[in-house]
Design a protein around this motif. Structure first.
Motif, PDB file in Angstrom:
ATOM      1  N   PRO A  47       0.830  -1.200   0.000  1.00 32.69           N
ATOM      2  CA  PRO A  47       0.000   0.000   0.000  1.00 32.69           C
ATOM      3  C   PRO A  47       0.868   1.255   0.000  1.00 32.69           C
ATOM      4  O   PRO A  47       1.943   1.303   0.586  1.00 32.69           O
ATOM      5  CB  PRO A  47      -0.798  -0.131   1.302  1.00 32.69           C
ATOM      6  N   THR A  48       0.404   2.283  -0.646  1.00 33.55           N
ATOM      7  CA  THR A  48       1.163   3.534  -0.729  1.00 33.55           C
ATOM      8  C   THR A  48       0.837   4.476   0.417  1.00 33.55           C
ATOM      9  O   THR A  48       1.361   5.582   0.474  1.00 33.55           O
ATOM     10  CB  THR A  48       0.877   4.235  -2.066  1.00 33.55           C
ATOM     11  N   GLY A  49      -0.033   4.066   1.327  1.00 30.12           N
ATOM     12  CA  GLY A  49      -0.370   4.907   2.458  1.00 30.12           C
ATOM     13  C   GLY A  49      -1.598   5.761   2.183  1.00 30.12           C
ATOM     14  O   GLY A  49      -2.192   5.702   1.105  1.00 30.12           O
ATOM     15  N   PRO A  50      -1.999   6.593   3.153  1.00 28.74           N
ATOM     16  CA  PRO A  50      -3.198   7.413   2.981  1.00 28.74           C
ATOM     17  C   PRO A  50      -3.021   8.458   1.883  1.00 28.74           C
ATOM     18  O   PRO A  50      -1.921   8.948   1.644  1.00 28.74           O
ATOM     19  CB  PRO A  50      -3.368   8.080   4.352  1.00 28.74           C
ATOM     20  N   LEU A  56      -4.684  12.809   9.397  1.00 24.66           N
ATOM     21  CA  LEU A  56      -5.993  13.106   9.970  1.00 24.66           C
ATOM     22  C   LEU A  56      -6.892  11.883   9.898  1.00 24.66           C
ATOM     23  O   LEU A  56      -7.263  11.436   8.806  1.00 24.66           O
ATOM     24  CB  LEU A  56      -6.662  14.270   9.231  1.00 24.66           C
ATOM     25  N   ALA A  57      -7.250  11.346  11.060  1.00 18.05           N
ATOM     26  CA  ALA A  57      -8.279  10.315  11.107  1.00 18.05           C
ATOM     27  C   ALA A  57      -9.627  11.008  10.910  1.00 18.05           C
ATOM     28  O   ALA A  57      -9.733  12.237  11.034  1.00 18.05           O
ATOM     29  CB  ALA A  57      -8.234   9.594  12.449  1.00 18.05           C
ATOM     30  N   PRO A  58     -10.655  10.278  10.550  1.00 22.50           N
ATOM     31  CA  PRO A  58     -11.968  10.904  10.415  1.00 22.50           C
ATOM     32  C   PRO A  58     -12.344  11.693  11.674  1.00 22.50           C
ATOM     33  O   PRO A  58     -12.254  11.188  12.788  1.00 22.50           O
ATOM     34  CB  PRO A  58     -12.906   9.716  10.208  1.00 22.50           C
ATOM     35  N   GLY A  59     -12.709  12.947  11.502  1.00 22.68           N
ATOM     36  CA  GLY A  59     -13.076  13.804  12.627  1.00 22.68           C
ATOM     37  C   GLY A  59     -11.928  14.620  13.188  1.00 22.68           C
ATOM     38  O   GLY A  59     -12.156  15.533  13.984  1.00 22.68           O
ATOM     39  N   GLN A  60     -10.697  14.325  12.794  1.00 23.87           N
ATOM     40  CA  GLN A  60      -9.544  15.080  13.288  1.00 23.87           C
ATOM     41  C   GLN A  60      -9.225  16.249  12.357  1.00 23.87           C
ATOM     42  O   GLN A  60      -9.561  16.242  11.184  1.00 23.87           O
ATOM     43  CB  GLN A  60      -8.315  14.187  13.423  1.00 23.87           C
ATOM     44  N   SER A  62     -14.585   9.309   5.561  1.00 23.40           N
ATOM     45  CA  SER A  62     -14.617   8.049   6.315  1.00 23.40           C
ATOM     46  C   SER A  62     -13.260   7.358   6.360  1.00 23.40           C
ATOM     47  O   SER A  62     -13.127   6.315   7.010  1.00 23.40           O
ATOM     48  CB  SER A  62     -15.652   7.097   5.696  1.00 23.40           C
ATOM     49  N   GLU A  63     -12.254   7.921   5.677  1.00 24.40           N
ATOM     50  CA  GLU A  63     -10.916   7.335   5.635  1.00 24.40           C
ATOM     51  C   GLU A  63      -9.880   8.362   6.106  1.00 24.40           C
ATOM     52  O   GLU A  63     -10.077   9.571   5.935  1.00 24.40           O
ATOM     53  CB  GLU A  63     -10.563   6.889   4.210  1.00 24.40           C
TER      54      GLU A  63
END
Length: 210
Positions: free
Chosen positions: A69-72, A145-149, A106-107
């Motif tokens: 995976p290349t990451g977020p 950033l997680a969802p909501g952060q 959501s991601e």
């Protein structure tokens, strides 16, 4: 009578001798081409076998098997919301605000670098005056950033009235471009702008963790 027999015997002997010589010559003539056409033993086996150019399975690039995976992905305007907090105070006719972009998706997403910020006449209007100048006193950081952060950056606005040569123009708020995004967010916040492109009212820092 005796002379005739001798002559006949001599002729027969001569004919036999000539026939023998012809047979010998024929035998020696056949042996020569046989030796010329014969291939020396082992000549064919000494030739190198052809090599195939097709790579084997062991020659396949290892990077194909180890790709992960290349990451977020980068945070985009479509999954962000914007807000400001003016609790940073002001100095010398300036107001320091904390610009916060919050992940509404959501991601998880990555926020890194400087946003593009301009004053604008309305949500769909063109920028007014000069865009925000980068304040490079704070180093660039990768903010996951997680969802909501949210991630924050320091935004400074200098009052347009401070400039005697400012062409005062009402602005409805700020147009904000997340780093490396061509879409933007509109943050309503009525203020005064300068239509002069040579007057820089805004400065912006790099995003940091909130």
């Amino acid at each position: 009578m005796t002379s005739q027999r001798i002559s006949q015997g001599f002729l027969i002997t001569t004919a036999v001798a000539a026939a023998a010589m012809m047979l010998t010559a024929c035998g020696s003539g056949q042996a020569q081409p046989q030796s010329q056409g014969t291939t020396a033993p082992g000549t064919e086996s000494a030739k190198p076998a052809p090599t195939s150019a097709a790579p084997s399975a062991s020659q396949a690039p290892t990077s194909l098997a180890t790709t992960g995976p290349t990451g977020p992905s980068r945070c985009k305007a479509a999954t962000l919301s914007a807000a400001t907090d003016a609790t940073g105070g002001g100095a010398a006719g300036s107001v320091y605000m904390t610009l916060t972009l919050t992940n509404t998706g959501s991601e998880p997403c990555l926020l890194k670098g400087y946003p593009g910020v301009s004053l604008t006449a309305d949500a769909n209007g063109a920028p007014i005056g000069a865009p925000a100048k980068r304040d490079e006193s704070t180093p660039v950081a990768e903010v996951l950033l997680a969802p909501g952060q949210g991630g924050k950056a320091v935004l400074r606005y200098t009052h347009a009235e401070n400039y005697t040569d400012c062409a005062l123009t009402p602005a409805a708020g700020y147009r904000i471009y997340p780093p490396e995004d061509t879409a933007s967010l509109f943050l309503p916040q009525p203020t005064q702008a300068c239509g002069n492109a040579g007057i820089e009212l805004l400065t912006i820092g790099a995003f940091q963790a909130a």
